[in-house]
Structures are given as C-alpha cells and as structure tokens.
Motif scaffolding. Structure first.
Motif, mmCIF file in Angstrom:
data_model
loop_
_atom_site.group_PDB
_atom_site.id
_atom_site.type_symbol
_atom_site.label_atom_id
_atom_site.label_comp_id
_atom_site.label_asym_id
_atom_site.label_seq_id
_atom_site.Cartn_x
_atom_site.Cartn_y
_atom_site.Cartn_z
ATOM 1 N N TYR A 165 0.839 -1.212 0.000
ATOM 2 C CA TYR A 165 0.000 0.000 0.000
ATOM 3 C C TYR A 165 0.868 1.254 0.000
ATOM 4 C CZ TYR A 165 -2.721 3.777 2.131
ATOM 5 O OH TYR A 165 -3.279 4.996 2.420
ATOM 6 N N VAL A 166 1.887 1.290 0.851
ATOM 7 C CA VAL A 166 2.772 2.453 0.949
ATOM 8 C C VAL A 166 3.506 2.683 -0.374
ATOM 9 C CG1 VAL A 166 4.838 3.365 2.071
ATOM 10 C CG2 VAL A 166 3.058 2.260 3.439
ATOM 11 N N ASP A 167 3.991 1.586 -0.988
ATOM 12 C CA ASP A 167 4.726 1.719 -2.251
ATOM 13 C C ASP A 167 3.835 2.289 -3.352
ATOM 14 O OD1 ASP A 167 6.951 0.715 -1.055
ATOM 15 O OD2 ASP A 167 6.713 -1.335 -1.820
ATOM 16 N N ILE A 168 2.614 1.785 -3.453
ATOM 17 C CA ILE A 168 1.702 2.255 -4.499
ATOM 18 C C ILE A 168 1.322 3.722 -4.276
ATOM 19 C CG2 ILE A 168 -0.621 1.990 -5.456
ATOM 20 C CD1 ILE A 168 -0.330 -1.022 -5.028
ATOM 21 N N ILE A 169 1.070 4.097 -3.018
ATOM 22 C CA ILE A 169 0.706 5.489 -2.709
ATOM 23 C C ILE A 169 1.864 6.425 -3.047
ATOM 24 C CG2 ILE A 169 0.183 7.091 -0.831
ATOM 25 C CD1 ILE A 169 -2.190 5.410 -1.755
ATOM 26 N N LYS A 170 3.100 5.991 -2.802
ATOM 27 C CA LYS A 170 4.264 6.824 -3.134
ATOM 28 C C LYS A 170 4.305 7.092 -4.641
ATOM 29 C CE LYS A 170 7.391 5.540 0.653
ATOM 30 N NZ LYS A 170 8.645 4.815 1.007
ATOM 31 N N ILE A 171 4.074 6.048 -5.415
ATOM 32 C CA ILE A 171 4.105 6.213 -6.868
ATOM 33 C C ILE A 171 2.951 7.105 -7.325
ATOM 34 C CG2 ILE A 171 3.922 4.998 -9.075
ATOM 35 C CD1 ILE A 171 5.181 2.562 -7.658
ATOM 36 N N MET A 172 1.764 6.874 -6.761
ATOM 37 C CA MET A 172 0.611 7.706 -7.108
ATOM 38 C C MET A 172 0.872 9.165 -6.767
ATOM 39 S SD MET A 172 -2.484 5.202 -5.760
ATOM 40 C CE MET A 172 -3.734 6.481 -5.912
ATOM 41 N N ASN A 173 1.494 9.381 -5.627
ATOM 42 C CA ASN A 173 1.771 10.753 -5.182
ATOM 43 C C ASN A 173 2.759 11.450 -6.111
ATOM 44 O OD1 ASN A 173 1.268 12.758 -3.084
ATOM 45 N ND2 ASN A 173 3.444 12.499 -2.584
ATOM 46 N N SER A 174 3.695 10.650 -6.667
ATOM 47 C CA SER A 174 4.673 11.244 -7.589
ATOM 48 C C SER A 174 4.025 11.608 -8.916
ATOM 49 C CB SER A 174 5.835 10.261 -7.827
ATOM 50 O OG SER A 174 5.375 9.102 -8.521
#
Length: 418
Positions: free
Chosen positions: A106-115
């Motif tokens: 979840y954290v990894d996907i949110i980081k990418i989405m945020n970028s």
C-alpha cells in the motif's frame, strides 16, 4: 609419548587452525557480507538474481522466474496509474483492501501515485482513512445495537414472566395481528421466559402463533416446551374428569370437597365448576354461605372462559340458577315448618293428593331449555325428606299401606341433590 610425537601433534593443530582462519576469512565472512548486501541493495540483488538465473537446473529456473525489482516497480506503477484513473470513491475502496492485507505494498503504491499527482492521491488517501473509520464505527454501532436489542428482549421476557397470563395472551395476539415482524421478536422473547410460563401461553394462544413459535425454537427448547404443554393438557383433563365425579356425588359431600380452597386452588375449582352442569353448580353454591368464595370463583370462571375464548359465559347462568334453587329451598324449609305444626292426618291427605300430580308446576330454563322442573310430587318428597322422623312416622301411619310404601321407597332412594 616422545618429543617427536609431541612436535608432530603441535604442528597438525597449527595447520588446522590456519585452515579454519582461511575458511572463515575467504568463505564465511564474504558470504555474510554478500547476504547483507543482497537483501539491502536492490541493484546488487538484481544482478545476483540475473547471474544465478543463467545457471543450469532447478536453481536457474527459480531465479529466471523470480520477479526482478524492475518488474515489481513496473507492476506497482501500472496499478498506481490504474487507481488514479478510477473514480476516487471506487479507487479508495480498492486501495483500502490492499492496505488491509499488505501495508508495505500500500505504501509503495501510494508513493508512486503521489509522484504522479499529489492532489488526487491525497483525496484518495483521505477517503481510505474515512473507510477505515467507517468500518470500525459500523461494527461498533452494529454490536451496540445488537446488545440493545438483546437487552430489550430479556427485559420484555422478564415483564411477560411477571404479567397476568390473560393480559399477556391478549397483548400478544393483538400485536401479532398489527405488527408484521412481531412474531420474530415474540419467538425470542418466549425463548428466554420460564418454560412453564411459555407453555401456558402457548396452550391458550392462537394455534397459528403457537406453531410458528415452536417451529422457530431449537429442537431441545421446542421439545421441553411441548412436554410442558402436554403436562398442562393432562392436568386440564384430570380436572374435567373430576367434574364428572362431582356431578354424581351428593351435594353435601361436594360442598366439603369443592366448596372451599382447602383441597384445590380457586383456578382449579373454576375449571371443575366450568365442567359441571349449571344446575349442579347452583345446587352446591346455593348452600355455601361464603360470598367471597363465590365471587372469587365466578371471577376465576370468567377468566377461564376468556382464556379459552368461550363465546358464552356460564357464570350468569349459574348465578341465576343459584337464585332459583335458593328460593325453592327456602320455600321447602317454610313448608316443612308449616307441616310440622299441622296434624299428621291432614298432612297425610295433602301428601296423597300431591303424590299423584307429576306435572311441572314451575321450572328453571336456560336458553329456553328447562334444566330444573318442579312438580307437586317433587315438592312433597323434598318436604318429607326434611321433616323430623317422628313427625314423618305419624304421617305415614295415616296413609294407605301401598302409598306409604311408595313414599318410603322414594325417601330411601339416593338423592345427589341433598
């Protein structure tokens, strides 16, 4: 051991020691360092995996099929873009599932989405948090509501346990007709009540309700309640049979046994009198000088009639019959007093005249049906029955032998009304 042997042993130990140092230095230490670097340096890990993937056999197959970090990043990036292209509410629902099962992913996907887009990602993350709060609140509220309902059911069961049976049955039947879902609650309420009280309610209640309630109980509870209903039925049948016995017993004996509450409760007596004939009940009660007992009995009879949903009440008819019987008995008492003062020869003539008249002179009718017919013959027999033996003997002496014999037979005949 000689000095040469000692030297040889010492030399071998030194060699072993040097070998161990070489093994640790050349193999174990490097492997440890490599392991640390492998699990902490993604670039190094990918290179090692690529190299091991070129080895033959199962080891090579394993590492050739092992996802590379690039592949993992590509998949996460694909998912990040996929969720960003969805409606924020739908995306939040899907990402909530990921967060619930794999926090790291979840954290990894949110980081990418945020970028890619921080504003929409922030909106989605906010909705995920709301879902978490809502889920927790939902279960909390649900549990609280269920607990409240359970407490309401238990409180209602306690209330009905203490409430009068007739009032309870009327209330239940009224609510059953007016509230569509009441039968479900009723089954739960009756389940938590005392089994004997539940059985009593179901014994008298509308059969439709009874069948539905018993059908909703678990097999053990249903069996226990049905056994209690059967016990109640047997008790009722016994009281009906008891009424048949007292129908044939003399009034004086019946008064001693069912003219008070020493042997039976007032509710049991109500069932007995309800199954006696109206005349028999009247004959018994007319000789009981206890108004409180009679009033309580009538009240219990009316209650029993309501429980059984009888269309016609016998209590008013019994009351009217008591008046009739009491009035008749008083007149007989008065006639006995008159005849006791008359000469036996005159009484004998009256007796002979009245004995030949068996026609009804008056009667007690219930619903246009005569239940107690009085004739001259019955009147004079009742009078003679109450006269003193000495007076009766003198009267019989003035009568013809065959007529005196006939009267003697009538007076000797058992009379259940006395």
């Amino acid at each position: 051991m000689d000095s040469e042997s000692l030297k040889e042993t010492s030399k071998r130990k030194k060699v072993y020691k040097i070998i161990m140092i070489v093994i640790v230095s050349v193999i174990i230490v490097p492997l440890t360092i490599i392991s640390v670097v492998y699990f902490n340096n993604k670039t190094f890990k990918n290179k090692v995996n690529n190299a091991l993937g070129k080895t033959p056999g199962a080891l090579g197959d394993y590492f050739r099929n092992y996802p590379t970090e690039t592949e993992r990043i590509d998949k996460k990036t694909y998912l990040a873009n996929y969720y960003l292209n969805l409606d924020t509410n739908i995306a939040a629902d899907k990402i909530y599932i990921i967060k619930k099962n794999d926090e790291e992913l979840y954290v990894d996907i949110i980081k990418i989405m945020n970028s890619i887009t921080s504003s929409k990602t922030e909106d989605i993350v906010g909705k995920v948090r709301n879902i978490e709060l809502r889920k927790d609140l939902l279960f909390s509220i649900y549990d609280e509501v269920q607990k409240e309902k359970e407490n309401e059911i238990l409180a209602e069961a306690s209330r009905l346990d203490k409430q009068d049976l007739l009032i309870t049955i009327k209330e239940v039947e009224k609510r059953y007709e007016g509230e569509m879902d009441y039968i479900n609650n009723l089954s739960k309420i009756l389940y938590f009540m005392r089994e004997d009280k539940t059985a009593e309610i179901l014994y008298y209640i509308d059969p439709r309700i009874k069948d539905q309630v018993l059908g909703s109980f678990d097999p053990k509870k249903s069996s226990n309640v049905e056994a209690a209903i059967l016990k109640k039925t047997i008790e009722e049948n016994k009281l009906e049979d008891l009424a048949k016995l007292y129908e044939a017993k003399p009034v004086d004996i019946a008064i001693k046994e069912i003219g008070n509450t020493e042997g039976y409760s007032i509710n049991q007596l109500a069932k007995v009198y309800k199954n006696l004939s109206i005349l028999k009940s009247a004959e018994i009660l007319s000789k009981i000088n206890d108004e409180n007992f009679t009033e309580e009995l009538f009240s219990a009879i009316r209650r029993e009639e309501e429980l059984n949903k009888d269309e016609i009440s016998i209590a008013p008819e019994i009351s009217r019959s008591i008046e009739f019987v009491s009035e008749y008995q008083q007149k007989i008492t008065d006639l006995v007093a008159v005849y006791e003062k008359m000469g036996p020869d005159k009484v004998a003539k009256i007796v002979e005249k009245m004995m030949v008249n068996d026609k009804t002179v008056t009667s007690l009718e219930i619903d246009a049906n005569p239940i107690y017919e009085i004739s001259d013959r019955l009147i004079i027999v009742d009078v003679l029955t109450r006269m003193k033996n000495q007076t009766l003997s003198k009267v019989l002496n003035y009568m013809e032998a065959d007529k005196a014999s006939q009267i003697t037979q009538l007076l000797a005949k058992p009379n259940t009304n006395n």
